[in-house]
Design a protein around this motif. Structure first.
Motif, PDB file in Angstrom:
ATOM      1  N   LEU A  26       0.828  -1.209   0.000  1.00 31.39           N
ATOM      2  CA  LEU A  26       0.000   0.000   0.000  1.00 31.39           C
ATOM      3  C   LEU A  26       0.863   1.261   0.000  1.00 31.39           C
ATOM      4  O   LEU A  26       0.581   2.217  -0.736  1.00 31.39           O
ATOM      5  N   TRP A  29       2.431   1.678  -3.462  1.00 32.14           N
ATOM      6  CA  TRP A  29       1.406   2.135  -4.398  1.00 32.14           C
ATOM      7  C   TRP A  29       1.126   3.621  -4.188  1.00 32.14           C
ATOM      8  O   TRP A  29       1.067   4.388  -5.145  1.00 32.14           O
ATOM      9  N   CYS A  52      -9.337   5.759  -2.570  1.00 36.50           N
ATOM     10  CA  CYS A  52      -8.528   4.921  -1.674  1.00 36.50           C
ATOM     11  C   CYS A  52      -8.746   5.337  -0.225  1.00 36.50           C
ATOM     12  O   CYS A  52      -8.937   4.488   0.648  1.00 36.50           O
ATOM     13  N   GLN A  56     -10.414   2.923   2.586  1.00 38.15           N
ATOM     14  CA  GLN A  56      -9.584   2.591   3.746  1.00 38.15           C
ATOM     15  C   GLN A  56     -10.288   3.023   5.027  1.00 38.15           C
ATOM     16  O   GLN A  56     -10.249   2.313   6.031  1.00 38.15           O
ATOM     17  N   HIS A  81     -17.526  -1.687  -2.499  1.00 36.05           N
ATOM     18  CA  HIS A  81     -16.791  -1.240  -3.680  1.00 36.05           C
ATOM     19  C   HIS A  81     -17.503  -1.669  -4.958  1.00 36.05           C
ATOM     20  O   HIS A  81     -17.665  -0.880  -5.894  1.00 36.05           O
TER      21      HIS A  81
END
Length: 103
Positions: A26, A29, A52, A56, A81
């Motif tokens: 993560l 990224w 994101c 999260q 999602h």
């Protein structure tokens, strides 16, 4: 213990290793997306960071207020999602289709 292994839960040490690996992935990224936004001026990637952050945050909320079971948390966030992605694709999909294929 054997039952937990069958269910894919793993040992505490295996979960800890998986958490470190996931967090490192993560972070890498996030660093690559931030690099693209800052140095290559790819402002169109800002909604990716917002998405994101949203997912999260949902992940943490479900983990702390609903269930600490990682499988439940992952499935819940994954379903959310999928629902949001499907709804957004359904909203702009028909107009995209009509512009491209109809004329």
């Amino acid at each position: 213990m054997a039952r937990a292994r069958e269910m894919g839960r793993g040992t505490e040490q295996e979960r800890s290793i998986a958490e470190v690996f996931f967090m490192a992935t993560l972070v890498l990224w996030l660093a690559s997306v931030m690099f693209e936004i800052v140095f290559n001026r790819r402002r169109e990637l800002i909604p990716v960071l917002e998405g994101c952050s949203f997912f999260q945050t949902v992940n943490w909320v479900i983990r702390f207020w609903v269930s600490r079971d990682p499988l439940f948390v992952n499935i819940s966030v994954s379903l959310l999602h999928s629902t949001i992605t499907s709804a957004s694709a359904s909203s702009f999909g028909p107009s995209l289709y009509s512009n491209v294929f109809v004329g």
